[in-house]
Structure formats: C-alpha cells, structure tokens
Design an enzyme around this catalytic site. Structure first.
Site, short mmCIF file in Angstrom:
data_model
loop_
_atom_site.label_atom_id
_atom_site.label_comp_id
_atom_site.label_asym_id
_atom_site.label_seq_id
_atom_site.Cartn_x
_atom_site.Cartn_y
_atom_site.Cartn_z
N ASP A 60 28.03 -18.68 63.95
CA ASP A 60 27.28 -18.97 65.17
C ASP A 60 25.98 -18.17 65.14
O ASP A 60 26.02 -16.94 64.95
CB ASP A 60 28.16 -18.56 66.36
CG ASP A 60 27.60 -19.03 67.69
OD1 ASP A 60 26.37 -19.22 67.80
OD2 ASP A 60 28.40 -19.19 68.62
N ALA A 82 19.21 -24.67 63.52
CA ALA A 82 20.40 -24.79 64.39
C ALA A 82 20.00 -24.88 65.86
O ALA A 82 19.24 -24.05 66.36
CB ALA A 82 21.33 -23.60 64.18
N ALA A 83 20.52 -25.89 66.52
CA ALA A 83 20.21 -26.09 67.93
C ALA A 83 21.14 -27.12 68.50
O ALA A 83 21.73 -27.93 67.78
CB ALA A 83 18.76 -26.57 68.10
N ASP A 126 8.06 -31.69 69.45
CA ASP A 126 6.93 -32.11 70.30
C ASP A 126 7.31 -32.11 71.78
O ASP A 126 6.44 -32.10 72.65
CB ASP A 126 6.43 -33.51 69.89
CG ASP A 126 7.48 -34.61 69.93
OD1 ASP A 126 8.65 -34.33 70.22
OD2 ASP A 126 7.10 -35.78 69.66
N GLU A 127 8.62 -32.13 72.07
CA GLU A 127 9.04 -32.28 73.47
C GLU A 127 8.65 -31.08 74.32
O GLU A 127 8.65 -31.16 75.55
CB GLU A 127 10.55 -32.55 73.54
CG GLU A 127 10.89 -33.78 72.74
CD GLU A 127 12.26 -34.37 72.99
OE1 GLU A 127 12.81 -34.18 74.07
OE2 GLU A 127 12.76 -35.04 72.06
N TYR A 151 16.72 -29.56 77.46
CA TYR A 151 16.59 -29.40 76.00
C TYR A 151 15.19 -28.89 75.65
O TYR A 151 15.03 -27.88 74.94
CB TYR A 151 16.85 -30.74 75.28
CG TYR A 151 16.34 -30.78 73.86
CD1 TYR A 151 16.89 -29.97 72.87
CD2 TYR A 151 15.27 -31.61 73.51
CE1 TYR A 151 16.40 -29.99 71.57
CE2 TYR A 151 14.78 -31.64 72.21
CZ TYR A 151 15.35 -30.83 71.23
OH TYR A 151 14.86 -30.84 69.95
N ALA A 153 12.99 -27.48 77.53
CA ALA A 153 12.72 -26.15 78.09
C ALA A 153 13.37 -25.06 77.23
O ALA A 153 12.81 -23.99 77.01
CB ALA A 153 13.22 -26.07 79.53
N PRO A 206 22.28 -50.19 74.28
CA PRO A 206 21.82 -49.72 75.60
C PRO A 206 20.40 -49.18 75.56
O PRO A 206 20.13 -48.12 74.98
CB PRO A 206 22.82 -48.59 75.92
CG PRO A 206 23.25 -48.08 74.58
CD PRO A 206 23.15 -49.21 73.60
P1 NAD Z 1 21.55 -31.92 64.91
O1 NAD Z 1 22.10 -31.91 66.29
O2 NAD Z 1 21.78 -33.12 64.04
O3 NAD Z 1 22.10 -30.67 64.09
C1 NAD Z 1 22.21 -29.39 64.67
C2 NAD Z 1 23.01 -28.51 63.72
O4 NAD Z 1 23.05 -27.18 64.28
C3 NAD Z 1 24.47 -28.97 63.57
O5 NAD Z 1 24.87 -28.90 62.21
C4 NAD Z 1 25.26 -27.96 64.41
O6 NAD Z 1 26.58 -27.74 63.93
C5 NAD Z 1 24.40 -26.71 64.25
N1 NAD Z 1 24.58 -25.76 65.36
C6 NAD Z 1 24.57 -26.05 66.69
N2 NAD Z 1 24.80 -24.93 67.41
C7 NAD Z 1 24.95 -23.92 66.50
C8 NAD Z 1 25.18 -22.51 66.63
N3 NAD Z 1 25.33 -21.93 67.83
N4 NAD Z 1 25.25 -21.77 65.49
C9 NAD Z 1 25.10 -22.35 64.28
N5 NAD Z 1 24.90 -23.67 64.10
C10 NAD Z 1 24.82 -24.45 65.21
O7 NAD Z 1 19.98 -31.63 65.08
P2 NAD Z 1 18.75 -32.20 64.24
O8 NAD Z 1 18.32 -33.49 64.81
O9 NAD Z 1 19.03 -32.07 62.79
O10 NAD Z 1 17.63 -31.12 64.64
C11 NAD Z 1 17.50 -29.91 63.91
C12 NAD Z 1 16.38 -29.08 64.53
O11 NAD Z 1 15.16 -29.81 64.50
C13 NAD Z 1 16.63 -28.69 65.98
O12 NAD Z 1 16.16 -27.37 66.16
C14 NAD Z 1 15.78 -29.67 66.76
O13 NAD Z 1 15.36 -29.12 67.99
C15 NAD Z 1 14.62 -29.87 65.81
N6 NAD Z 1 13.90 -31.15 65.92
C16 NAD Z 1 14.60 -32.33 65.89
C17 NAD Z 1 13.91 -33.53 65.96
C18 NAD Z 1 14.64 -34.85 65.87
O14 NAD Z 1 14.01 -35.90 65.99
N7 NAD Z 1 15.95 -34.87 65.64
C19 NAD Z 1 12.51 -33.53 66.08
C20 NAD Z 1 11.84 -32.31 66.12
C21 NAD Z 1 12.55 -31.13 66.02
P1 TYD Z 2 16.54 -39.95 71.47
O1 TYD Z 2 16.89 -40.50 70.14
O2 TYD Z 2 17.61 -39.38 72.34
O3 TYD Z 2 15.38 -38.89 71.22
P2 TYD Z 2 14.41 -38.13 72.32
O4 TYD Z 2 15.01 -38.21 73.65
O5 TYD Z 2 14.46 -36.74 71.76
O6 TYD Z 2 13.07 -38.78 72.20
O7 TYD Z 2 15.82 -41.09 72.32
C1 TYD Z 2 14.65 -41.74 71.83
C2 TYD Z 2 14.18 -42.69 72.90
O8 TYD Z 2 15.16 -43.73 73.04
C3 TYD Z 2 14.06 -42.05 74.27
O9 TYD Z 2 12.95 -42.63 74.95
C4 TYD Z 2 15.35 -42.44 74.97
C5 TYD Z 2 15.67 -43.78 74.38
N1 TYD Z 2 17.11 -44.12 74.27
C6 TYD Z 2 17.57 -45.34 74.77
O10 TYD Z 2 16.81 -46.16 75.32
N2 TYD Z 2 18.90 -45.63 74.64
C7 TYD Z 2 19.78 -44.76 74.07
O11 TYD Z 2 21.01 -45.07 73.99
C8 TYD Z 2 19.29 -43.53 73.55
C9 TYD Z 2 20.23 -42.53 72.90
C10 TYD Z 2 17.94 -43.24 73.67
#
Ligand code: NAD
Ligand code: TYD
Length: 353
Positions: A60, A82-83, A126-127, A151, A153, A206
């Site tokens: 963790d 990790a997040a 970017d959020e 998220y 924030a 959805p």
């Molecule tokens: P994800 O949810 O797929 O993976 C998160 C990973 O972190 C998982 O393997 C989980 O087990 C691990 N984890 C969660 N809590 C933990 C803890 N307390 N200790 C150790 N490990 C822990 O997320 P993702 O989509 O791969 O995103 C990875 C990172 O990139 C995040 O920081 C996210 O904010 C950032 N990010 C994601 C996106 C996107 O589009 N998915 C875009 C920009 C930035």
């Molecule tokens: P998401 O993949 O959750 O990423 P983020 O919220 O980080 O942008 O969602 C991408 C967009 O799709 C967002 O505008 C919310 C929308 N969305 C739906 O319309 N239906 C869904 O079931 C989900 C998961 C997301």
C-alpha cells in the site's frame, strides 16, 4: 542498470508503462508496488512475470515501511501511478480517494526523501484543471487548478503536495498531466472498455446525459512514452501536459465503437447524467513537444481500431475481469508459490486495508 519503482503497475496505465520500460530500456530493472485493489490485475503483466528484470511487491502506498525491505536497494526513479482513478466511485465515496491519492502520495514523498531517491514522477490528470466551455482555449500547464469531482480534487491535492515537497525539501519532482487514455488492459468501468465489452455482449450502452461531453482521447502507449520522456529528460519542478488533439464527444466515441464492431446504435441508452459532470477537457501540449521532443504518434482512428481488435482478441481477459474471476490470479500465481519456493513477490505483505 537503472532501477525503477513503479507504483500501481498492475493497473491499466501502470502495466502498459512497465511493459514499455522492459521492452525499450534494456538497462531498466523494475519493481512494481501495487496493493491489488479491485483495479489491480496481475494478469495485465503475465507476459513479463518471468523476466529477471521485473519484480512484484504487494503493498500500500500509504505504508511504505511495510514493504520497503521487500523492495531492497533504493530505486533511481519512482513513477507514481497508484491511485483510485474512477470519477463515479469518488462521487459515491470520496474517502478511499483521499487515503490513496492524497495520503498515499505524501507517504511516497516521505519515503523518497528517506531513501534519497533522485527522481519522483507524479502521474497526474487534466481533470485538475476543471472544465472548459466550447470556445475556451485548451488547458496549459499554468491554467488554474479548479477540480470539480472528488477524484480530481484528490489528484490536485496530490500535485500540490508534490510541489510542496520539492520546494520544502528540495526533492527532484516532475508532474505529468494527461488527458483520457484508451487502449489494452483498461478496466471495463471506464467509458471505452465498458462500451466495447457491452456491445460485444449485445448489452445496453449507458451514455450519461446527452453524451455531448468532450474528452481529448490519447492512446495509452503515447501517454507512457510521455511519462518516460519526462522521467528521463524532464526538468525538476516542471509540469508537462500530454494530450493528442483527440477531442471527441462521448456519442461520437460510442458510435465509432459500434461501427467498428458492426453493432446497432439501438444498443445506446441515455441514462441519468453524472453529478457535476465536466463538459469538456482539451490539453495543450506545446510545452512537452518543445521541451521533451514528445508528441502523440497514434491517430484516433488507428488507435481505436487497434483497441477494439485487442478486446476482441482478449475476450477471456475481460470476461474474467467482469466476472470477478481475475481476483483469484494473485492467490494462484503468487501467494501459493510464496509458501513454497519464494517465487516473484517474495517479501510481499497482505496489504489489504
Ligand atoms: P487504474 O485504476 O487502472 O489502476 C490503479 C492501480 O493502482 C491499480 O493497480 C491498483 O491496484 C493500484 N492501487 C490503488 N490504490 C493503491 C494503494 N493504496 N497502494 C498501492 N497501489 C494501489 O488507474 P489508471 O487508469 O491506470 O491510472 C493510473 C494513474 O494515471 C492514476 O494516477 C490516474 O490518476 C492517472 N491518469 C489516468 C488517466 C486515465 O485516462 N485513465 C488519465 C490521466 C491520468
Ligand atoms: P470515464 O471513462 O469515466 O473518464 P473521465 O470521467 O475520467 O473522463 O468517462 C469518460 C466520459 O464518458 C465522461 O464524460 C463520462 C462518460 N461516461 C458515460 O457516458 N457512460 C459511462 O458508463 C461511463 C463510465 C462514462
């Protein structure tokens, strides 16, 4: 050898990053520290499990003292993925987001300082910049931080703690911020994998509200190359935005998915909108292009076609995720072997909170 510690490497982007590192940096050894929450899936890395340059430690990020010994020699670079990452979950319950994203980041910064790790890369989003109107200019690195979801924030708070650690303790930190990723191994709660897999099962898709929210879609491989460039060539204290000029409405993305799969649009269901739903994200990445020589290489059509093809070819992977069967993989492959011959993951701890 350069020793990398990747947190969250069993998740979507982290797993793609670990694979990229092992493939493209022959001098890289990688320790993946991951708690294996619902989003962590070691099957995402099953192809590199036997690589002697790769090791997994279950842990963790809030509590490095519990896994520090298992990691062994201090890393040269930490890349902190990790997040808790899903906006809808943060709306239901913000607390796990504060624990992992805020306290977990501070714990990792403290450990970085204690171990004298030369570089800490914070993977951000970017959020944190909030939402844009239709005619607003894209986000740049010094756009105001105006997160709208718990998220966002929590990720903004983490970025600020990283900045504070650099200013206060002189840590060498780099922050990256990226737009919405898509690609292989994405957990099917996020828009694209949910729509692709639901459509393959002829289940409803959805769409929140009118579906005209805009996201700037980037292929995960481009994001990972950006994080690597920032880690290797970034300047301490800087922030780098990554995007792909990939602005599309959610409806447009869903239509593309249905067309690629040859499924009817009648599968779409407009459902209640997300609370506080950000209308538009768009990332300006001129600085990353200029300072890191980085730019996205995967076009949206090409990347989306390849992604849909990947989910078609890996039906077993996503069916195991959707059914929950993936949760057994760690026990089968790691925990049981640990009892015997001290195979990968040696020194792990149970970790679950
Ligand atoms: P994800 O949810 O797929 O993976 C998160 C990973 O972190 C998982 O393997 C989980 O087990 C691990 N984890 C969660 N809590 C933990 C803890 N307390 N200790 C150790 N490990 C822990 O997320 P993702 O989509 O791969 O995103 C990875 C990172 O990139 C995040 O920081 C996210 O904010 C950032 N990010 C994601 C996106 C996107 O589009 N998915 C875009 C920009 C930035
Ligand atoms: P998401 O993949 O959750 O990423 P983020 O919220 O980080 O942008 O969602 C991408 C967009 O799709 C967002 O505008 C919310 C929308 N969305 C739906 O319309 N239906 C869904 O079931 C989900 C998961 C997301």
């Amino acid at each position: 050898m350069t020793r990398w510690l990747v947190t969250g490497g069993a998740g979507f982007i982290g797993a793609n990053f670990v694979r990229l590192l092992l493939r493209e940096r022959q001098d890289a050894e990688v320790v993946n520290v991951d708690l294996l929450t619902y989003a962590g899936n070691l099957e995402n890395l099953s192809d590199v499990e036997g690589d002697p340059r790769y090791a997994f430690v279950r842990g963790d990020v809030i509590d490095p003292a519990a896994w520090s010994d298992a990691v062994g020699r201090a890393p040269d670079v930490i890349v902190h993925f990790a997040a808790e990452s899903h906006v809808d979950r943060s709306i239901d319950d913000a607390h796990p987001f504060l624990c992992t994203n805020v306290l977990g980041t501070q714990s990792m910064l403290d450990w970085t300082r204690k171990k004298g790790v030369p570089t800490f890369v914070q993977v951000g989003t970017d959020e944190v910049y909030g939402t844009l109107g239709p005619d607003d200019a894209k986000f740049v690195e010094n756009s105001p931080i105006r997160p709208n979801s718990p998220y966002a924030a929590s990720k903004a708070s983490a970025d600020l703690l990283v900045r504070a650690a650099a200013e206060t303790h002189g840590l060498r930190t780099i922050i990256t911020r990226c737009s919405n990723n898509y690609g292989p191994y994405q957990f099917p709660e996020k828009l694209l994998p949910l729509m692709i897999t639901n459509a393959m099962e002829d289940r409803p898709l959805p769409v929140y509200g009118d579906g005209l929210q805009v996201r700037d879609w980037i292929h995960v491989e481009d994001h990972c190359r950006g994080v690597l460039a920032a880690a290797e060539n970034g300047t301490a204290g800087e922030v780098y935005n990554f995007g792909a000029d990939g602005e599309q409405t959610n409806m447009s993305m869903v239509h593309r998915v249905l067309d690629l799969l040859g499924k009817p649009r009648s599968l779409i269901r407009h459902v209640e909108d997300r609370k506080g739903h950000d209308r538009r994200y768009a990332m300006g990445f001129a600085y990353a292009r200029e300072a890191l020589g980085w730019e996205p290489q995967v076009g949206l059509h090409e990347g989306l076609s390849a992604t849909v093809a990947w989910y078609r070819a890996h039906e077993e992977w996503w069916r195991r995720v959707k059914s929950g069967a993936y949760r057994d993989y760690y026990d089968l492959m790691y925990a049981a072997r640990l009892a015997g011959d001290g195979a990968p993951g040696d020194g792990e701890h149970s970790g679950a909170r």
